[in-house]
Design a protein around this motif. Sequence first.
Motif, short mmCIF file in Angstrom:
data_model
loop_
_atom_site.label_atom_id
_atom_site.label_comp_id
_atom_site.label_asym_id
_atom_site.label_seq_id
_atom_site.Cartn_x
_atom_site.Cartn_y
_atom_site.Cartn_z
N LEU A 1 22.78 83.25 3.79
CA LEU A 1 21.71 84.06 3.37
C LEU A 1 22.18 85.05 2.58
CD1 LEU A 1 18.86 84.62 4.06
CD2 LEU A 1 19.98 86.82 6.11
N ASP A 2 23.36 85.67 1.81
CA ASP A 2 23.75 86.48 0.85
C ASP A 2 23.71 85.98 -0.13
OD1 ASP A 2 23.80 89.10 2.92
OD2 ASP A 2 26.06 88.35 3.13
N PHE A 3 24.54 84.92 -0.21
CA PHE A 3 24.55 83.74 -0.92
C PHE A 3 23.32 83.15 -2.28
CE2 PHE A 3 24.93 79.47 -3.70
CZ PHE A 3 26.16 80.18 -4.36
N LEU A 4 22.43 82.80 -1.22
CA LEU A 4 21.18 82.35 -1.15
C LEU A 4 20.37 83.80 -1.97
CD1 LEU A 4 20.00 79.43 1.33
CD2 LEU A 4 21.30 79.51 -1.65
N ALA A 5 20.52 84.70 -1.20
CA ALA A 5 19.76 86.04 -1.91
C ALA A 5 20.18 86.24 -3.25
CB ALA A 5 19.66 86.75 -1.13
N LEU A 6 20.93 86.14 -3.45
CA LEU A 6 21.46 86.77 -5.19
C LEU A 6 20.30 86.00 -6.06
CD1 LEU A 6 25.52 86.66 -4.35
CD2 LEU A 6 23.64 89.06 -4.27
N GLY A 7 19.91 86.63 -7.04
CA GLY A 7 18.46 87.00 -7.79
C GLY A 7 17.81 86.73 -7.47
N ARG A 8 17.39 86.53 -6.39
CA ARG A 8 16.22 86.60 -5.16
C ARG A 8 15.25 87.92 -5.16
NH1 ARG A 8 18.88 81.24 -4.49
NH2 ARG A 8 17.24 79.51 -5.18
N ARG B 1 15.21 72.10 3.54
CA ARG B 1 15.00 71.10 3.02
C ARG B 1 16.57 69.89 2.91
NH1 ARG B 1 13.07 72.20 -3.28
NH2 ARG B 1 12.26 70.03 -3.25
N VAL B 2 17.69 70.87 2.87
CA VAL B 2 19.03 70.01 2.75
C VAL B 2 19.56 69.62 3.96
CG1 VAL B 2 19.54 71.65 0.10
CG2 VAL B 2 19.99 72.08 2.38
N GLY B 3 19.06 70.03 4.82
CA GLY B 3 19.27 69.88 6.31
C GLY B 3 20.31 70.50 6.59
N LEU B 4 20.56 71.94 6.70
CA LEU B 4 21.11 72.74 7.11
C LEU B 4 20.18 73.79 7.89
CD1 LEU B 4 23.46 73.55 4.27
CD2 LEU B 4 24.34 72.47 6.60
N ASP B 5 19.62 73.15 9.29
CA ASP B 5 18.87 74.76 9.27
C ASP B 5 19.90 75.19 10.08
OD1 ASP B 5 16.18 75.76 10.04
OD2 ASP B 5 15.45 74.38 11.13
N GLY B 6 19.10 76.79 10.13
CA GLY B 6 19.90 77.63 11.47
C GLY B 6 21.43 77.87 10.72
N PHE B 7 21.85 77.58 9.81
CA PHE B 7 23.28 77.73 8.65
C PHE B 7 22.75 79.52 7.23
CE2 PHE B 7 24.17 74.32 9.75
CZ PHE B 7 25.76 73.90 9.72
N ALA B 8 22.15 79.60 8.02
CA ALA B 8 21.50 81.23 6.86
C ALA B 8 22.95 82.07 6.99
CB ALA B 8 20.28 81.56 7.06
N SER B 9 23.15 82.34 8.80
CA SER B 9 23.73 83.71 9.28
C SER B 9 25.40 83.13 8.85
CB SER B 9 23.52 83.94 10.67
OG SER B 9 23.75 82.57 11.16
N ARG B 10 25.88 81.45 8.88
CA ARG B 10 27.39 81.48 8.45
C ARG B 10 27.79 81.78 7.12
NH1 ARG B 10 28.27 75.96 11.09
NH2 ARG B 10 26.80 76.06 12.85
N LEU B 11 29.14 82.03 7.44
CA LEU B 11 29.77 82.55 6.36
C LEU B 11 30.22 81.73 5.59
CD1 LEU B 11 32.57 85.15 8.36
CD2 LEU B 11 30.77 85.97 7.21
#
Length: 238
Positions: free
Chosen positions: A90-97, A120-130
Amino acid sequence: MTAPPVLEIERLTVRRDRRRLLADVDLGVAPGSIHVLVGPNGAGKSTLFGAVLGNVEFGGAIRFHWRGSGRIGWVPQSFVVDKTLPITVLDFLALGRQRVPVALHVRRATRRRADALLARVGLDGFASRLLGQLSGGELQRVLLANAIDPAPELLLLDEPSSGLDETAVRTLEEILGELKRSAGSGVLMVSHDLAQARRIADRVSLLDRGCITSGSAATILRDGLQRAADAPRERGRA
């Protein structure tokens, strides 16, 4: 009137330590199309991407003909992550957004956007993964999610299927088809999977330091491979 290519490369030449890594490469990527680069290891495919991204000095010309945002999406072949870094997907995807620094707070709207991208890329539920604990294929899909939002005018993919299982490869191909149809994105992609190139490519270029030949996927994958095999022998006689 035919639209100009979103990416136009003319006589691209790259030298390093007196060695010529690329020589007089010409190719163009049309908007709303998928252009696949194939060729042996060491053919200069990743070097070409480095030149397009401005990371490699080159001779010749690289031109962009933007119609809108001018955004380039980029998925490298490998992406090194410090496994001790406490950054989540989540942190990574939030950068720049979002304007608020991610270290302080991830906004609810940003979180929803990230969750939708991961689904969309088949990683539902992965937001909290390191990020550092993901497998190679999972990390590749996170990079893809980051690259496709917002929809780029030009998407560069260096072996994006590497490390992906069959289901993830199908998802990737569906996303690329959607981007070219609905967003008009031009896609330039390196692939060693000739069956995949046959399925999705509008155009294929055979690269071996120089551009041996370019054309439709059906023509190049039928006739061009023999030309690629013959090229080293022809160079040896030169």
